[in-house]
Scaffold this motif. Structure first.
Motif, PDB file in Angstrom:
ATOM      1  N   LEU A 145      16.328  41.064  76.783  1.00  0.00           N
ATOM      2  CA  LEU A 145      16.776  40.806  78.150  1.00  0.00           C
ATOM      3  C   LEU A 145      16.116  41.762  79.140  1.00  0.00           C
ATOM      4  O   LEU A 145      15.806  41.388  80.280  1.00  0.00           O
ATOM      5  CB  LEU A 145      18.296  40.926  78.233  1.00  0.00           C
ATOM      6  N   LYS A 146      15.896  42.995  78.726  1.00  0.00           N
ATOM      7  CA  LYS A 146      15.218  43.953  79.598  1.00  0.00           C
ATOM      8  C   LYS A 146      13.791  43.499  79.905  1.00  0.00           C
ATOM      9  O   LYS A 146      13.325  43.590  81.054  1.00  0.00           O
ATOM     10  CB  LYS A 146      15.208  45.326  78.937  1.00  0.00           C
ATOM     11  N   CYS A 160      13.991  40.534  82.306  1.00  0.00           N
ATOM     12  CA  CYS A 160      14.339  40.936  83.675  1.00  0.00           C
ATOM     13  C   CYS A 160      13.129  41.515  84.402  1.00  0.00           C
ATOM     14  O   CYS A 160      12.988  41.341  85.621  1.00  0.00           O
ATOM     15  CB  CYS A 160      15.473  41.956  83.638  1.00  0.00           C
ATOM     16  N   ILE A 220      16.513  33.503  80.137  1.00  0.00           N
ATOM     17  CA  ILE A 220      17.797  34.163  80.403  1.00  0.00           C
ATOM     18  C   ILE A 220      18.911  33.132  80.500  1.00  0.00           C
ATOM     19  O   ILE A 220      20.048  33.386  80.089  1.00  0.00           O
ATOM     20  CB  ILE A 220      17.701  35.013  81.682  1.00  0.00           C
ATOM     21  N   ALA A 257      24.909  36.333  81.056  1.00  0.00           N
ATOM     22  CA  ALA A 257      23.571  36.780  81.437  1.00  0.00           C
ATOM     23  C   ALA A 257      23.148  36.157  82.764  1.00  0.00           C
ATOM     24  O   ALA A 257      22.503  36.816  83.596  1.00  0.00           O
ATOM     25  CB  ALA A 257      22.570  36.423  80.339  1.00  0.00           C
ATOM     26  N   SER A 265      24.925  37.950  85.616  1.00  0.00           N
ATOM     27  CA  SER A 265      24.517  39.340  85.800  1.00  0.00           C
ATOM     28  C   SER A 265      23.091  39.474  86.314  1.00  0.00           C
ATOM     29  O   SER A 265      22.809  40.356  87.138  1.00  0.00           O
ATOM     30  CB  SER A 265      24.663  40.101  84.473  1.00  0.00           C
ATOM     31  N   PHE A 266      22.170  38.634  85.831  1.00  0.00           N
ATOM     32  CA  PHE A 266      20.757  38.836  86.114  1.00  0.00           C
ATOM     33  C   PHE A 266      20.140  37.762  87.009  1.00  0.00           C
ATOM     34  O   PHE A 266      19.290  38.078  87.852  1.00  0.00           O
ATOM     35  CB  PHE A 266      19.969  38.891  84.796  1.00  0.00           C
TER      36      PHE A 266
END
Length: 425
Positions: free
Chosen positions: A311-312, A315, A334, A341, A344-345
């Motif tokens: 996920l990092k 992003c 994502i 997710a 949040s992102f």
């Protein structure tokens, strides 16, 4: 009855001498057996002259060490032979012997030590691990060949890194690997080759007994994806091959995720995946994202940091200044991780970029640019649809903010139970 101390000492000395004599005699007998079976006998002349005609066998230190090993005792570090010298002129000066024969340190006993191979997925820079230079050489060697190669590289600290050894595979497994890779390379241009390709990938997904081929198959997928990035259709076949490996219940891929995940991430967020206009790289990104999320779900329980690290990376792909195809791939991947997710992102970024994308879409006449903007908008709407269909709680303030940003686009994706959808009917 009073027993004197000298008598006790004499008895103990006699007992000790007897035990030592029995131990040495037994050790010599066993060493003689070792000498006979190893055919390592050394002859020497017995007596004051070599012409006496009496020849006897002489034990070697290796024979005694083997006998001690049988008994479970500690080895001795002697060299040469064991026997009675015939003359005092053959006396050895220990200091001269140490200077001439012991220049090198004696070898250490073979054993096991414990060190950190990886910490949070990062290999620490310690002498026990291969250095960065050896890893660069290894990557260059792996990129130079499309098939598994056999090379031995000397790493820093005296560590030798041995790559895959295809010659250790059985003839049947080598033939299986050749048939599968040939079917993948031929592609599915004709019905016959398409059928052969489907059969090969189906075999990977269900056949048992392929664990020894896993390193070679994973290496083939990762190298081929890097080599054929400009050919979306061939890369889609390789993604299907990776998905087949994940679907096989008899295979264990835990030790090879470091090769598979970067290749999948590249197919998701790479800026350019097609070498020609109109290449269907959008489908490739969606299929690679689906396979990447499948990997995270399959091994997320065993590796707690796997999903967070993926996920990092995703992003970073949707951050400012990134190309539109990269943003589309990040949004698509994502979204597959679920509503948490997305909330949040993706949601803040989608609301911030929607009006900018709409403004650019009105101003540009470039067909390629318009398609990229429309695909990014579609990816943002797909993420919203997951929020609405997954019973995700949206507050009234959030709904008003979404309505102001997306406008009539929410009508097609909102649930029928929402007030906005009911009013628009």
């Amino acid at each position: 009855m009073v027993v004197s101390v000298p008598s006790i000492q004499a008895s103990a000395r006699s007992t000790l001498v007897t035990l030592v004599q029995e131990h040495v005699s037994s050790l010599v007998r066993e060493a003689t057996c070792v000498q006979r079976h190893c055919k390592r006998a050394r002859m020497h002349a017995h007596g004051d002259s070599e012409q006496s005609g009496i020849i006897r066998r002489r034990l070697h230190a290796d024979d005694v060490n083997m006998a001690l090993q049988w008994r479970g005792s500690e080895k001795i570090y002697g060299t040469g032979t064991i026997g009675k010298e015939s003359s005092e002129s053959n006396k050895v000066n220990l200091e001269d012997y140490l200077k001439s024969e012991m220049d090198l340190r004696p070898p250490q006993e073979v054993g096991l030590t414990v060190h950190w191979l990886a910490v949070d997925g990062v290999q620490p820079d310690i002498p026990q691990n291969p250095g960065s230079q050896s890893r660069e050489v290894k990557e260059m060697a792996s990129r130079s060949t499309a098939a598994p190669a056999v090379t031995d590289e000397a790493a820093e600290g005296g560590i030798h890194v041995t790559q895959l050894l295809p010659r250790l595979l059985s003839e049947e497994l080598r033939l299986y690997f050749t048939r599968v890779t040939s079917a993948v390379e031929r592609g599915g241009a004709t019905p016959i080759t398409r059928q052969q390709q489907d059969a090969a990938l189906a075999g990977i997904a269900r056949d048992p007994g392929l664990q020894e081929l896993v390193p070679f198959l994973v290496l083939y997928v990762s190298q081929s994806l890097s080599k054929h990035l400009g050919n979306p259709e061939h890369c889609r076949t390789l993604i299907r091959m990776a998905r087949s490996l994940l679907q096989n219940p008899y295979l264990h891929l835990e030790l090879h995720l470091h090769q598979l995940i970067p290749a999948l991430l590249t197919c998701v967020v790479a800026e350019r995946l097609s070498s020609r206009e109109g290449g269907n790289h959008w489908t490739l990104r969606r299929e690679a994202a689906s396979t990447l999320v499948q990997v995270c779900h399959a091994f997320g329980d065993d590796y707690a940091m796997l999903e967070a690290r993926v996920l990092k990376a995703l992003c970073k792909a949707i951050g400012p200044g990134k190309a539109l195809p990269t943003i589309y791939g990040g949004f698509t991947a994502i979204t597959l991780f679920g509503p948490n997710a997305i909330n949040s992102f993706l949601l803040p970024l989608a609301m911030g970029n929607w009006k900018k994308w709409a403004s650019q879409l009105e101003k540009t006449n470039d067909a390629k640019k318009r398609l990229e903007l429309q695909m990014c908008q579609q990816a943002a709407l797909d993420s919203l649809s997951v929020l609405f269909t997954d019973d995700h709680r949206i507050s009234e303030e959030e709904w008003e903010e979404l309505q102001d940003t997306f406008g009539d686009q929410l009508v097609m994706i909102a649930s029928q139970e929402t007030d906005y959808a009911l009013m628009s009917v």
